[in-house]
Design an enzyme around this catalytic site. Structure first.
Site, PDB file in Angstrom:
ATOM      1  N   LYS A 180      -9.874  -8.503  -1.254  1.00  0.00           N
ATOM      2  CA  LYS A 180      -9.150  -7.579  -2.116  1.00  0.00           C
ATOM      3  C   LYS A 180      -9.792  -6.194  -2.037  1.00  0.00           C
ATOM      4  CE  LYS A 180      -6.249 -10.502  -4.188  1.00  0.00           C
ATOM      5  NZ  LYS A 180      -4.774 -10.342  -4.205  1.00  0.00           N
ATOM      6  N   LYS A 289       5.873 -15.339  -1.415  1.00  0.00           N
ATOM      7  CA  LYS A 289       5.354 -15.990  -2.621  1.00  0.00           C
ATOM      8  C   LYS A 289       6.519 -16.754  -3.266  1.00  0.00           C
ATOM      9  CE  LYS A 289       1.415 -13.202  -4.194  1.00  0.00           C
ATOM     10  NZ  LYS A 289       1.139 -12.404  -2.996  1.00  0.00           N
TER      11      LYS A 289
END
Length: 384
Positions: A180, A289
């Protein structure tokens, strides 16, 4: 062939340590487990784990929708239930199918409800596959793969700790690592990226996820610097609503750019999958997703359309539990290509992750067993 019972169970999953992203920090995840029983004793399972900041409805809305929907489903013929759910998800559904879907949904709302749709669709697909005696992925693609490459998500902030985490992941067999970025200074991000690359060497794939946390100029500056560390791809470097910025960043980036949060907006998805830019696809990849897209079937539609336009597709979890990740693994196995690792190895992030479920990655792979449906035990104590 009827649904004889339908239950809704709250889920509360604690992370072993908070996960920081450009959109916030997560310490727990809350949602619901759906179970459907048929008249032959099969149990289909689905999971709703809403994440509003990534494009789903609220936890309260998920609960309201599922409670109403499951109350209507009891006693329904399985075929009618499946058609009703498909009518809420598939654009080509007839008006009669849509009306049936509205009756089955049991609640009227203008708000998108992808997490609730995901849970019910997955439970129904699990039930249908069990009745047919085939793995769920076979309902999506006859040529589904039995193995799914997955990446390891690195979560440490300190570069020294991060390098240790990276080496441990590679020792476990992972060949793709994800980190991240954004939400901190570029110097800090570069120190973290450098630490990972130096720790694992040049052969391991390294991808970054900015969660839309950079402006276009910031994304360009970041990629100019971080691109030196041989990146596989960067997920959502710019705000999700600005498709033109995403396209421009891809044109000058040293690696693939993947659209992620952009796919949470239906209008943006339509634009992304129909843009006629003359110079190839808008981005190099799309991140699927299922929890955000409303289930496996709409996710498969997006992946197939993206492949037709020359984009890669891979599946990631939205920090979900075992049942949702099981469904995502079956989806990943059915995608047109399995070249890019999917983000389904997040079980290590949870403090209470079961140690014996069949979707634990081994040597960087999730292997699908030749069992009907999802192949999960309906015992809640075993799966959550």
């Amino acid at each position: 062939m009827r649904i004889t019972d339908a239950t809704l169970t709250p889920l509360h999953l604690a992370l072993a340590q908070p996960l920081r992203t450009a959109r916030g920090t997560y310490a727990t995840r809350d949602g619901f487990l759906v179970r459907l029983w048929d008249d032959e004793g099969h149990v289909g399972q689905g999971e709703a784990m809403p994440l509003p900041e990534f494009g789903t409805e609220s936890l309260a809305m998920t609960h309201t929708v599922l409670r109403g929907w499951l109350g209507v489903l009891k006693g329904q013929a399985l075929e009618d239930s499946v058609e009703g759910v498909e009518a809420t998800l598939v654009p080509s559904a007839s008006e009669e199918q849509r009306q049936r879907g509205a009756r089955l949904r049991g609640i009227e709302t203008e708000e998108p409800i992808p997490a609730a749709q995901h849970a019910l669709e997955l439970a129904l697909l699990d039930l249908v596959a069990q009745r047919k005696g085939v793995p769920l992925c076979w309902l999506l693609a006859e040529e589904a793969r039995q193995e799914v490459f997955v990446n390891a998500l690195l979560s440490a902030e300190d570069p020294g700790v991060l390098s240790q985490e990276a080496r441990a992941a590679v020792d476990e067999g992972y060949q793709t690592l994800k980190l991240k970025v954004a939400g901190r200074s570029l110097d800090a991000d570069e120190a973290r990226v450098r630490a990972v690359r130096e720790a694992v060497g040049p052969r391991v794939r390294l991808r970054l996820d900015a969660n839309g946390g950079w402006s276009e100029p910031e994304a360009n500056r970041a990629l100019d610097r971080l691109g030196w560390y041989d990146l596989e791809l960067v997920e959502q470097p710019t705000p999700p609503e600005d498709l033109q910025a995403l396209w421009r960043v891809q044109r000058r980036a040293p690696c693939l750019i993947a659209a992620d949060e952009t796919l949470a907006m239906p209008a943006a998805v339509r634009t992304l999958l129909t843009m006629d830019l003359g110079g190839g696809p808008a981005v190099g990849a799309v991140v699927i997703k299922p929890m955000v897209l409303g289930g496996l079937l709409p996710s498969m539609v997006v992946a197939l359309r993206a492949a037709h336009l020359g984009m890669h597709a891979y599946v990631t979890s939205s920090i979900d539990g075992v049942v949702a990740r099981a469904g995502a693994a079956h989806l990943a196995s059915a995608l047109p290509s399995g070249e890019l690792a999917s983000g389904l190895a997040v079980g290590r992030l949870f403090a209470d992750e079961p140690k014996d479920h069949p979707y634990q990655p081994q040597r960087g792979l999730v292997r699908l067993r030749d069992l009907p449906g999802l192949g999960l035990s309906p015992d809640p104590g075993r799966e959550h």
